[in-house]
Each structure stands twice: as C-alpha cells, then as structure tokens.
Design a protein around this motif. Structure first.
Motif, PDB file in Angstrom:
ATOM      1  N   GLN A  28     100.100  77.776 108.945  1.00  0.00           N
ATOM      2  CA  GLN A  28      99.883  76.388 108.560  1.00  0.00           C
ATOM      3  C   GLN A  28     100.991  75.961 107.606  1.00  0.00           C
ATOM      4  O   GLN A  28     101.491  76.754 106.798  1.00  0.00           O
ATOM      5  CB  GLN A  28      98.528  76.224 107.861  1.00  0.00           C
ATOM      6  N   GLU A  29     101.346  74.705 107.721  1.00  0.00           N
ATOM      7  CA  GLU A  29     102.344  74.126 106.824  1.00  0.00           C
ATOM      8  C   GLU A  29     101.948  74.407 105.374  1.00  0.00           C
ATOM      9  O   GLU A  29     100.768  74.348 105.020  1.00  0.00           O
ATOM     10  CB  GLU A  29     102.400  72.617 107.059  1.00  0.00           C
ATOM     11  N   ALA A  30     102.931  74.770 104.553  1.00  0.00           N
ATOM     12  CA  ALA A  30     102.794  75.062 103.118  1.00  0.00           C
ATOM     13  C   ALA A  30     102.271  76.475 102.835  1.00  0.00           C
ATOM     14  O   ALA A  30     102.250  76.904 101.679  1.00  0.00           O
ATOM     15  CB  ALA A  30     101.916  74.056 102.396  1.00  0.00           C
ATOM     16  N   GLU A  31     101.851  77.195 103.869  1.00  0.00           N
ATOM     17  CA  GLU A  31     101.381  78.562 103.661  1.00  0.00           C
ATOM     18  C   GLU A  31     102.558  79.540 103.733  1.00  0.00           C
ATOM     19  O   GLU A  31     103.701  79.166 104.000  1.00  0.00           O
ATOM     20  CB  GLU A  31     100.337  78.922 104.715  1.00  0.00           C
ATOM     21  N   THR A  32     102.233  80.809 103.491  1.00  0.00           N
ATOM     22  CA  THR A  32     103.234  81.880 103.502  1.00  0.00           C
ATOM     23  C   THR A  32     103.027  82.778 104.712  1.00  0.00           C
ATOM     24  O   THR A  32     101.883  83.056 105.100  1.00  0.00           O
ATOM     25  CB  THR A  32     103.126  82.715 102.208  1.00  0.00           C
ATOM     26  N   VAL A  33     104.123  83.203 105.297  1.00  0.00           N
ATOM     27  CA  VAL A  33     104.043  84.077 106.472  1.00  0.00           C
ATOM     28  C   VAL A  33     105.080  85.186 106.325  1.00  0.00           C
ATOM     29  O   VAL A  33     106.151  84.985 105.724  1.00  0.00           O
ATOM     30  CB  VAL A  33     104.278  83.275 107.761  1.00  0.00           C
ATOM     31  N   THR A  34     104.759  86.351 106.858  1.00  0.00           N
ATOM     32  CA  THR A  34     105.679  87.496 106.804  1.00  0.00           C
ATOM     33  C   THR A  34     105.940  88.012 108.209  1.00  0.00           C
ATOM     34  O   THR A  34     105.004  88.298 108.960  1.00  0.00           O
ATOM     35  CB  THR A  34     105.107  88.628 105.933  1.00  0.00           C
ATOM     36  N   LEU A  35     107.221  88.117 108.553  1.00  0.00           N
ATOM     37  CA  LEU A  35     107.643  88.642 109.847  1.00  0.00           C
ATOM     38  C   LEU A  35     108.151  90.067 109.650  1.00  0.00           C
ATOM     39  O   LEU A  35     108.927  90.326 108.721  1.00  0.00           O
ATOM     40  CB  LEU A  35     108.759  87.770 110.438  1.00  0.00           C
ATOM     41  N   SER A  36     107.753  90.948 110.526  1.00  0.00           N
ATOM     42  CA  SER A  36     108.106  92.357 110.338  1.00  0.00           C
ATOM     43  C   SER A  36     109.297  92.769 111.195  1.00  0.00           C
ATOM     44  O   SER A  36     109.563  92.180 112.259  1.00  0.00           O
ATOM     45  CB  SER A  36     106.913  93.252 110.650  1.00  0.00           C
ATOM     46  N   CYS A  37     110.018  93.763 110.710  1.00  0.00           N
ATOM     47  CA  CYS A  37     111.154  94.331 111.421  1.00  0.00           C
ATOM     48  C   CYS A  37     111.294  95.780 110.993  1.00  0.00           C
ATOM     49  O   CYS A  37     111.291  96.081 109.792  1.00  0.00           O
ATOM     50  CB  CYS A  37     112.434  93.563 111.110  1.00  0.00           C
ATOM     51  N   THR A  38     111.386  96.671 111.943  1.00  0.00           N
ATOM     52  CA  THR A  38     111.690  98.068 111.644  1.00  0.00           C
ATOM     53  C   THR A  38     112.897  98.472 112.464  1.00  0.00           C
ATOM     54  O   THR A  38     113.210  97.873 113.498  1.00  0.00           O
ATOM     55  CB  THR A  38     110.512  99.004 111.958  1.00  0.00           C
ATOM     56  N   TYR A  39     113.599  99.475 111.989  1.00  0.00           N
ATOM     57  CA  TYR A  39     114.818  99.899 112.672  1.00  0.00           C
ATOM     58  C   TYR A  39     114.932 101.407 112.589  1.00  0.00           C
ATOM     59  O   TYR A  39     114.263 102.057 111.778  1.00  0.00           O
ATOM     60  CB  TYR A  39     116.043  99.207 112.060  1.00  0.00           C
ATOM     61  N   ASP A  40     115.765 101.936 113.426  1.00  0.00           N
ATOM     62  CA  ASP A  40     115.956 103.380 113.458  1.00  0.00           C
ATOM     63  C   ASP A  40     117.452 103.655 113.374  1.00  0.00           C
ATOM     64  O   ASP A  40     118.235 103.149 114.185  1.00  0.00           O
ATOM     65  CB  ASP A  40     115.398 103.975 114.757  1.00  0.00           C
TER      66      ASP A  40
END
Lengths: 116, 112
Positions: free
Chosen positions: A14-26
């Motif tokens: 939702q607008e104004a909220e916080t979001v976290t996108l994940s990324c892992t690597y090798d």
C-alpha cells in the motif's frame, strides 16, 4: 559462475507503507559489488542503490536502503514510504571483482505494485 | 549527452535472416555490455567489452557476435535468426566494471 536469486516474483504494497525485496547470491569471491536496478513500465533501467562488499555499512539512498548480510550472502532492498512511482520491476545484480570484471549477473526480478 | 543510444527500436526478422543491432555511448566509458531480456525475466549477459578491441563472452553468447573497433560503438550481430532469439535487447555502458551501468532504451526483436 555466480548466481543471483530473487525468490519473490511479485509483491504489492500500500502507498506510504514499507516493503522489503529479497535477493540472495552465490559466490566464492570476497570482494564484489551489488546493485539494485529498477525497471518501470517505460522499460528504462535505472540505478536504485549500490553496495560494496568490503563495506560493512549498509547503503542508503533517501527512501531506499539495503540490508547486506555478507556471511549469509543476502542483499535485500527496503523501500520506505512507498510511492505510486515505485511501481516497477526490481533487479538485483552481482558484479564480480577485477578477475572477472564485466561478467555481471542479474536476478530474474521482482515485480512490485504500489497500490493507492 | 545522449547517453546510450540503440537502433532500431523495433524489428521483425524472418527465420534465417541476419541483422546488426547498433549501440553507441558518448560518455567515454570503457565497459560496454549486451543483454537480452525475455518476457518477465531478468537480464542475461550476451557479450561484454572492457575497451576498444577487447570483447568476451557472457552467459548466452551462442548465435551472436560483437566487435568493438571504437570506444563509442558496440554493435551486436545476429546470424541466422531463430525464434529463440525473440527478446528485448539492451546495451549498457559503465566507466569501470563496478560503476553504475547506464542502459539504452532497448530493441524489441521478433523472429518469425
């Protein structure tokens, strides 16, 4: 060869909220660089944030910050106060050190939708 | 500065035809890259160059060739086009390998 995994194909917030996108690597490298790029519907790739692996401090750019966990090989992107203009596909990218300079690897992306 | 430019923007090829995708940058960058992006997917590195006269293969080089005779230009050649080469192609450049990559607007290629 390096691999980059983005485990969330799609996310919404939702607008104004916080979001976290994940990324892992090798990788077996010790020094490298990590990037987050944004690709809005216009298709133009835009740099969001950059992190150098030898720096322990997490990078921050205005509403965008990363949580870099070198031992866990994790590089997540946090977007605070989400805006409609943040709607885009987000790509995590791994850039190796000089021994393999140029051989960048991108993840498959996370499509983020910001809802009003 | 125009940044990174690509031509054409769109192209339809028949199976077996050949073409060259043009890429130019006016930032005097050392590194240049060619990527392909299949629908809903990430970027796959085709070829890259660390300077004029020096090129190397990326993750998916088969069916493509490149050359870099000048700092500014990095054309991508498709020989004997196949439907599997239907994709959006992006050219990018950076001053050094660990700097931000600047991307062109992309070329949408369809092979029928």
């Amino acid at each position: 060869a390096q691999t980059v995994t983005q485990s969330q194909p799609e996310m919404s917030v939702q607008e104004a909220e916080t979001v976290t996108l994940s990324c892992t690597y090798d990788t077996s490298e010790n020094n490298y660089y990590l990037f987050w790029y944004k690709q809005p519907p216009s298709r133009q790739m835009i740099l969001v944030i950059r992190q150098e692996a030898y720096k322990q401090q997490n990078a921050t750019e205005n509403r965008f910050s990363v949580n870099f966990q070198k031992a866990a090989k994790s590089f997540s992107l946090k977007i605070s106060d989400s805006q409609l203009g943040d709607t885009a596909m987000y790509f995590c990218a791994f850039i190796p050190p000089n021994t393999n300079a140029g051989k960048s690897t991108f993840g498959d992306g996370t499509t983020l939708t910001v809802k009003p | 500065n125009a940044g990174v430019t690509q031509t054409p923007k769109f192209r339809i090829l028949k199976i077996g035809q050949s073409m060259t995708l043009q890429c130019a940058q006016d930032m005097n960058h050392n590194y240049m890259y060619w990527y392909r992006q299949d629908p809903g997917m990430g970027l796959k590195l085709i070829y890259y160059s660390v300077g004029a006269g020096i090129t190397d293969k990326g993750e998916v080089p088969n069916g493509y060739n490149v050359s870099r005779s000048t700092t500014e230009d990095f054309p991508l050649r498709l020989e004997l086009a196949a439907p599997s080469q239907t994709s959006v192609y992006f050219c990018a450049s950076s001053q050094l390998s660990y700097n931000e990559q600047f991307f062109g607007p992309g070329t949408r290629l369809t092979v029928l």
